[in-house]
Design an enzyme around this catalytic site. Structure first.
Site, PDB file in Angstrom:
ATOM      1  N   CYS A  80      12.659   2.637   5.756  1.00  0.00           N
ATOM      2  CA  CYS A  80      11.884   1.576   5.098  1.00  0.00           C
ATOM      3  C   CYS A  80      11.680   1.987   3.650  1.00  0.00           C
ATOM      4  CB  CYS A  80      10.541   1.377   5.800  1.00  0.00           C
ATOM      5  SG  CYS A  80       9.448   0.219   4.958  1.00  0.00           S
ATOM      6  N   ALA A  81      12.120   1.152   2.718  1.00  0.00           N
ATOM      7  CA  ALA A  81      11.964   1.495   1.299  1.00  0.00           C
ATOM      8  C   ALA A  81      12.077   0.248   0.441  1.00  0.00           C
ATOM      9  CB  ALA A  81      12.999   2.537   0.866  1.00  0.00           C
ATOM     10  N   GLU A 133      12.472   0.721  17.081  1.00  0.00           N
ATOM     11  CA  GLU A 133      12.202   1.898  16.254  1.00  0.00           C
ATOM     12  C   GLU A 133      12.611   1.606  14.813  1.00  0.00           C
ATOM     13  OE1 GLU A 133      13.608   6.548  15.608  1.00  0.00           O
ATOM     14  OE2 GLU A 133      14.776   5.188  16.882  1.00  0.00           O
ATOM     15  N   LYS A 151       4.371  -4.991  -5.939  1.00  0.00           N
ATOM     16  CA  LYS A 151       4.355  -6.450  -5.827  1.00  0.00           C
ATOM     17  C   LYS A 151       4.160  -6.949  -4.401  1.00  0.00           C
ATOM     18  CE  LYS A 151       7.388  -6.876  -9.857  1.00  0.00           C
ATOM     19  NZ  LYS A 151       8.662  -7.397 -10.398  1.00  0.00           N
ATOM     20  N   GLY A 152       3.887  -6.042  -3.478  1.00  0.00           N
ATOM     21  CA  GLY A 152       3.642  -6.460  -2.105  1.00  0.00           C
ATOM     22  C   GLY A 152       4.893  -6.727  -1.296  1.00  0.00           C
ATOM     23  N   GLY A 202       6.788  -4.598   0.251  1.00  0.00           N
ATOM     24  CA  GLY A 202       6.810  -3.813   1.478  1.00  0.00           C
ATOM     25  C   GLY A 202       6.081  -4.505   2.610  1.00  0.00           C
ATOM     26  N   VAL A 223       2.594   7.553   5.601  1.00  0.00           N
ATOM     27  CA  VAL A 223       1.562   7.271   6.607  1.00  0.00           C
ATOM     28  C   VAL A 223       0.606   6.185   6.117  1.00  0.00           C
ATOM     29  CG1 VAL A 223      -0.462   8.228   7.780  1.00  0.00           C
ATOM     30  CG2 VAL A 223       1.676   9.506   7.746  1.00  0.00           C
TER      31      VAL A 223
END
Length: 350
Positions: free
Chosen positions: A79-80, A75, A88-89, A91, A120
């Site tokens: 996320c941040a 789970e 800049k990619g 994530g 989402v």
């Protein structure tokens, strides 16, 4: 400045503790609706792991997750990525490392998370779906429900290297591009045309690369005759006669009782959102200026296209029950009749 990934827990190591505190501050700033006490509790819980994105030793992003080994799923709790680094990619790179790490270390087959409305889209790009295919008995009662969140799932592939995935895509793209170059010259870039003030018209054959692309001059148009309105005699469709006919049609349109909404361009000060909706505005004064150049409307079709655009713009912006919409419909009918009556050939239909 190279970005590095590192997965840590609350192991008691001083450096790990400092990084977790930095990650806590990042989550608290980027996830303002999440209680800080809850963030701290999960981050410091030793059943949770955190994948860090580090640049020069500083935390610029992270994903905190908990693995349920017997159920073979994990789970994602938080996320941040810091605001200054979100384009800049990072994530995507973070998520790919989490997938690879969890699959190889814990045998994870699925990721689950509750995403708020703002997240989402991000999770969809990372391969998550709102359709939960993992058996309910495997996850129900194990993960926390969040009010206002959307539960999402990502099934992991054991045949794919997530950390190498961007390179695989680049290699595939390069291979396809190299193959296409064997059959196409679309990658060849030609210089543009250098215009000067004395140039009024450019032949298509002068455009660099057009002939190489296979362009050929069009076949001459089918000859047709125009009907002179003064005596209804037929005249040849010479440039001078065509231009005279177009001026006559334009003058007739200007005098029509339903032409008043189209006489001048729409004033953006009176209709502020007009140009947000209408990207190619046309009005009768613009058509008049184009006619005055003598070489803008070389064919009847180009002339008719401007009028049809003017009518379409009006019906796009205005509702069907407005006077403007009705004027456009009536004036268009008159325009079609006027054009058809002046051409003695069935080649053109308006």
């Amino acid at each position: 400045d190279e970005l590095t990934m590192r997965c840590i827990t609350n192991s008691g190591d001083v450096q790990d503790a400092m990084w977790l505190v930095s990650l806590k501050n990042l989550f608290a700033k980027q996830l303002p609706n999440m209680p800080k006490e809850y963030i701290v509790r999960l981050l410091m819980d030793r059943t949770h792991e955190s994948m860090l994105a580090l640049r020069c030793g500083e935390v610029v992003g992270g994903i905190t997750f908990r693995t349920f080994k017997r159920q073979l799923f994990a789970e994602i709790a938080f996320c941040a990525v810091t605001a200054s680094e979100q384009v800049k990619g990072y994530g995507t790179r973070l998520m790919n490392h989490v997938k690879e790490f969890s699959r190889e270390r814990h045998g994870t087959t699925h990721f689950l998370t509750y995403a708020d409305n703002n997240a989402v889209g991000y999770f969809v790009k990372q391969g998550f779906s709102k359709e939960i295919l993992l058996e309910r008995e495997k996850w129900h009662g194990y993960i926390k429900d969040y009010d206002g969140g959307t539960m999402m799932e990502c099934a992991l592939s054991h045949a794919l290297s997530y950390t190498d995935f961007p390179k695989v895509i680049r290699d595939q793209r390069a291979a396809v591009d190299a193959r296409l170059r064997q059959f196409s010259a679309s990658h060849v870039v030609y210089p543009g045309i250098k215009f000067n003030k004395s140039m009024r018209r450019v032949s298509p054959s002068q455009i660099p690369g057009l002939l190489e692309a296979g362009w050929a001059p069009p076949t001459p148009p089918h000859p047709f005759h125009l009907v002179r309105s003064s005596d209804l005699t037929l005249v040849d469709s010479t440039p001078a006669n065509i231009h005279a006919f177009l001026r006559e049609v334009h003058e007739s349109m200007m005098e029509h009782p339903d032409a008043w909404p189209f006489l001048e361009a729409v004033d953006a000060r009176e209709v502020p959102d007009y140009h947000d909706i209408i990207k190619d505005p046309v009005d009768l004064s613009l058509i008049k200026r184009r006619l005055a150049t003598g070489d803008f409307y070389l064919t009847l079709d180009i002339f008719a296209a401007d009028f049809l655009r003017m009518f379409e713009n009006c019906r796009l912006y205005n509702a069907p029950d407005t006077v403007y919409f009705k004027c456009a419909t009536k004036l268009e009918q008159y325009f079609e009749q006027k054009m058809a009556s002046g051409v003695a050939s069935n080649r053109h239909s308006f």
